[in-house]
Write a protein that holds these residues in place. Sequence first.
Motif, mmCIF file in Angstrom:
data_model
loop_
_atom_site.group_PDB
_atom_site.id
_atom_site.type_symbol
_atom_site.label_atom_id
_atom_site.label_comp_id
_atom_site.label_asym_id
_atom_site.label_seq_id
_atom_site.Cartn_x
_atom_site.Cartn_y
_atom_site.Cartn_z
ATOM 1 N N ALA A 146 0.809 -1.227 0.000
ATOM 2 C CA ALA A 146 0.000 0.000 0.000
ATOM 3 C C ALA A 146 0.835 1.267 0.000
ATOM 4 O O ALA A 146 0.319 2.348 -0.299
ATOM 5 C CB ALA A 146 -0.936 -0.010 1.208
ATOM 6 N N ARG A 147 2.121 1.163 0.315
ATOM 7 C CA ARG A 147 2.979 2.347 0.374
ATOM 8 C C ARG A 147 3.597 2.688 -0.971
ATOM 9 O O ARG A 147 4.236 3.730 -1.128
ATOM 10 C CB ARG A 147 4.090 2.145 1.411
ATOM 11 C CG ARG A 147 3.586 1.785 2.801
ATOM 12 C CD ARG A 147 4.704 1.768 3.824
ATOM 13 N NE ARG A 147 5.199 3.116 4.070
ATOM 14 C CZ ARG A 147 4.642 3.971 4.945
ATOM 15 N NH1 ARG A 147 3.583 3.597 5.631
ATOM 16 N NH2 ARG A 147 5.150 5.169 5.112
ATOM 17 N N LYS A 148 3.398 1.819 -1.964
ATOM 18 C CA LYS A 148 4.038 2.022 -3.264
ATOM 19 C C LYS A 148 3.103 2.743 -4.233
ATOM 20 O O LYS A 148 1.895 2.512 -4.234
ATOM 21 C CB LYS A 148 4.444 0.670 -3.870
ATOM 22 C CG LYS A 148 5.419 -0.124 -3.011
ATOM 23 C CD LYS A 148 5.722 -1.475 -3.637
ATOM 24 C CE LYS A 148 6.671 -2.297 -2.767
ATOM 25 N NZ LYS A 148 6.940 -3.637 -3.366
ATOM 26 N N ASP A 149 3.676 3.610 -5.040
ATOM 27 C CA ASP A 149 2.904 4.257 -6.107
ATOM 28 C C ASP A 149 2.975 3.387 -7.359
ATOM 29 O O ASP A 149 4.063 2.976 -7.785
ATOM 30 C CB ASP A 149 3.474 5.642 -6.422
ATOM 31 C CG ASP A 149 3.232 6.642 -5.300
ATOM 32 O OD1 ASP A 149 2.240 6.477 -4.579
ATOM 33 O OD2 ASP A 149 4.038 7.580 -5.146
ATOM 34 N N PHE A 150 1.822 3.111 -7.951
ATOM 35 C CA PHE A 150 1.728 2.287 -9.140
ATOM 36 C C PHE A 150 1.105 3.105 -10.278
ATOM 37 O O PHE A 150 0.197 3.910 -10.042
ATOM 38 C CB PHE A 150 0.809 1.078 -8.913
ATOM 39 C CG PHE A 150 1.336 0.028 -7.977
ATOM 40 C CD1 PHE A 150 2.005 -1.079 -8.467
ATOM 41 C CD2 PHE A 150 1.135 0.129 -6.612
ATOM 42 C CE1 PHE A 150 2.464 -2.073 -7.612
ATOM 43 C CE2 PHE A 150 1.588 -0.853 -5.744
ATOM 44 C CZ PHE A 150 2.262 -1.960 -6.241
ATOM 45 N N THR A 151 1.552 2.863 -11.487
ATOM 46 C CA THR A 151 0.724 3.241 -12.624
ATOM 47 C C THR A 151 -0.373 2.181 -12.725
ATOM 48 O O THR A 151 -0.273 1.104 -12.121
ATOM 49 C CB THR A 151 1.522 3.273 -13.932
ATOM 50 O OG1 THR A 151 1.952 1.926 -14.236
ATOM 51 C CG2 THR A 151 2.734 4.194 -13.825
ATOM 52 N N LEU A 152 -1.417 2.471 -13.492
ATOM 53 C CA LEU A 152 -2.491 1.484 -13.610
ATOM 54 C C LEU A 152 -1.970 0.183 -14.210
ATOM 55 O O LEU A 152 -2.319 -0.913 -13.748
ATOM 56 C CB LEU A 152 -3.630 2.047 -14.455
ATOM 57 C CG LEU A 152 -4.829 1.129 -14.676
ATOM 58 C CD1 LEU A 152 -5.384 0.597 -13.366
ATOM 59 C CD2 LEU A 152 -5.912 1.853 -15.467
ATOM 60 N N ASP A 153 -1.132 0.269 -15.213
ATOM 61 C CA ASP A 153 -0.593 -0.947 -15.834
ATOM 62 C C ASP A 153 0.314 -1.709 -14.868
ATOM 63 O O ASP A 153 0.321 -2.954 -14.856
ATOM 64 C CB ASP A 153 0.170 -0.595 -17.110
ATOM 65 C CG ASP A 153 -0.767 -0.208 -18.247
ATOM 66 O OD1 ASP A 153 -1.948 -0.598 -18.193
ATOM 67 O OD2 ASP A 153 -0.325 0.492 -19.179
ATOM 68 N N GLU A 154 1.076 -0.989 -14.055
ATOM 69 C CA GLU A 154 1.927 -1.653 -13.061
ATOM 70 C C GLU A 154 1.071 -2.381 -12.021
ATOM 71 O O GLU A 154 1.425 -3.486 -11.583
ATOM 72 C CB GLU A 154 2.829 -0.632 -12.372
ATOM 73 C CG GLU A 154 3.966 -0.122 -13.246
ATOM 74 C CD GLU A 154 4.729 1.025 -12.598
ATOM 75 O OE1 GLU A 154 5.857 1.315 -13.056
ATOM 76 O OE2 GLU A 154 4.193 1.656 -11.647
ATOM 77 N N LEU A 240 -1.499 4.899 2.739
ATOM 78 C CA LEU A 240 -2.065 4.266 1.555
ATOM 79 C C LEU A 240 -1.831 5.150 0.350
ATOM 80 O O LEU A 240 -2.328 6.280 0.291
ATOM 81 C CB LEU A 240 -3.568 4.036 1.738
ATOM 82 C CG LEU A 240 -4.338 3.521 0.506
ATOM 83 C CD1 LEU A 240 -3.911 2.086 0.192
ATOM 84 C CD2 LEU A 240 -5.839 3.594 0.740
ATOM 85 N N SER A 241 -1.070 4.669 -0.621
ATOM 86 C CA SER A 241 -0.955 5.370 -1.894
ATOM 87 C C SER A 241 -2.291 5.265 -2.614
ATOM 88 O O SER A 241 -2.808 4.167 -2.812
ATOM 89 C CB SER A 241 0.148 4.757 -2.751
ATOM 90 O OG SER A 241 0.058 5.254 -4.088
ATOM 91 N N MET A 242 -2.851 6.396 -3.016
ATOM 92 C CA MET A 242 -4.160 6.369 -3.648
ATOM 93 C C MET A 242 -4.110 5.826 -5.079
ATOM 94 O O MET A 242 -5.149 5.713 -5.739
ATOM 95 C CB MET A 242 -4.793 7.753 -3.622
ATOM 96 C CG MET A 242 -5.126 8.239 -2.222
ATOM 97 S SD MET A 242 -6.109 7.059 -1.247
ATOM 98 C CE MET A 242 -7.662 7.098 -2.132
ATOM 99 N N THR A 243 -2.921 5.443 -5.535
ATOM 100 C CA THR A 243 -2.841 4.736 -6.815
ATOM 101 C C THR A 243 -3.299 3.294 -6.658
ATOM 102 O O THR A 243 -3.645 2.641 -7.645
ATOM 103 C CB THR A 243 -1.404 4.739 -7.364
ATOM 104 O OG1 THR A 243 -0.541 4.009 -6.456
ATOM 105 C CG2 THR A 243 -0.870 6.163 -7.517
#
Length: 551
Positions: A146-154, A240-243
Amino acid sequence: MKTNHFIALIAFSFLFTISTTAQDLTKQFDAIVSQYYTNTEAPGATILVAKNGKPIYKKAIGKSSLELNVDMTTENVFMLASITKQFTAVSILMLEEQGKLSLNDPITKFIPDYPTHGKTITVHHLLNHTSGIKSYTGIGNLLEVARKDFTLDELIDYFKNEPMDFDPGEAYQYNNSGYVLLGKIIEIISGDTYENYIEKNIFEPINMHSSRYGNNRELVKNRVEAYEEDPSGFVNASYLSMTLPHAAGALTSTIDDMLKWQNALTNNTFIKASTLEKAINGSTLNDGEHITYGYGLAEFNLKGSKGYTHSGGIFGTSTNGIYLIEEDIYVIGLSNCSCNDIGTVTQNLAAAAIGKPYPTMKDVVNIAEDKLKQWVGAYEFEDGAVRHIFIKDGTLKSMRESETNTVFEIFPLSENHFMFEEGNIEYKFSKTANGKRQALFIADTENVGKEVNKPMPAARKEIKLTNAVLQHYVGTYQLGPNFNVDITVKDNQIFAQATGQGQFELYADNATNFFAKVADIKIRFNKDDNDNVESFTIFQSGQENVAKKID
């Protein structure tokens, strides 16, 4: 003149009656809220009850910020968590009505490289959680992920190669991955981001000016702080990263904006009535079994009144919305602590709003023991359950035959009307024309039980464990997507508390196996080769699920 005065008097009397009724209802609502929110210095909630599309009750309770000592207001902005799913589902249904997709389309039509393991997974399967795709919130350590930022594809890459839990349509299993994929499909078809699509096509047209996609960096007026509770007290919610929640849980809103949304659903602003019917009336599995979850919303029955609902739970947030169709009643509750049982509050408010309030312990009366004895016996109900009514220590008890044979005290509201302590389950006893006893068991639905001649089984006995043994089990366990169970110990007693629900005590069968008395629940704690507790298995309603220890 006399006639005019008479008419005026009638009109005044009518208005006075309406005003008095409204005041009485407000008192009922206030009593319900104060029952569950007893500490105004703690994290709180905002609550709205509407009738015929108009607010009849609004309440803010507790603190929006503990650090700054700021009181909650009805304008506060909260994470909606999984209530987001209804916005995603309606967006998909809008695209269906526009002829841009079919619910029977395989998802590979839009995401060609998605690995389906040779199975046909459709948009429909994503919407009603029957795809079999593994939910990404159940993979790895959620607190770390939850702490990581993701792109949608990631984010999609994170779960897409996981083995499937079951074949599409074979079972229902709540699934955040499916709604992330729906968000991706919305982006592919619209040529825009999910965030922009929702804001342009839903929020703006109905003036949901305080609603947006959640963003940790952006300044948001009136946004609450989010909290959790551990044995030391309240703490700031885990980051929580909102990504991460995306189309499964990333939207934010207020109670006023949520009423605008519900009115839009009711008035078919975005989708036709026939399309909404598909969303709110559940769905079926491949074998024809009915499930209560439809598309972003689930069927709901409250004391015989039909409607639909959805709740949400995410770090530091608990939300719940209920709509009752025939009565046109909408209740929405948004809380800034995952420790708060907002679902019970909203359900109690909805019951009061339709004139079927749940009783409380304040309604309990004293009934002589000889009057209680008239209902002692065994009753077999329409759903197959057998419940035994008996007297112990001068009070009436109820035991449902089960693996735990848990005993509950039931409290008299009158000579033949009784309630369980929480008030959301009741008994009404009566006698038929031939003198036979029967019992009406009232929960979400009503179940008739007829007197039978059957001996009562022994109640479940617990053993006492030392504090040192119990301490091994303390921690946070992930039972489902955005749904954790906190295990705590105090004074040689062990307690469990699920996200957005009340705390209940566990009782030991032995050193690793426990059971609850508030419901037919068994828990077995599981250890690794080094004797460290790594998870627990919960047994309930004929099913078993594993909750991994994450903290």
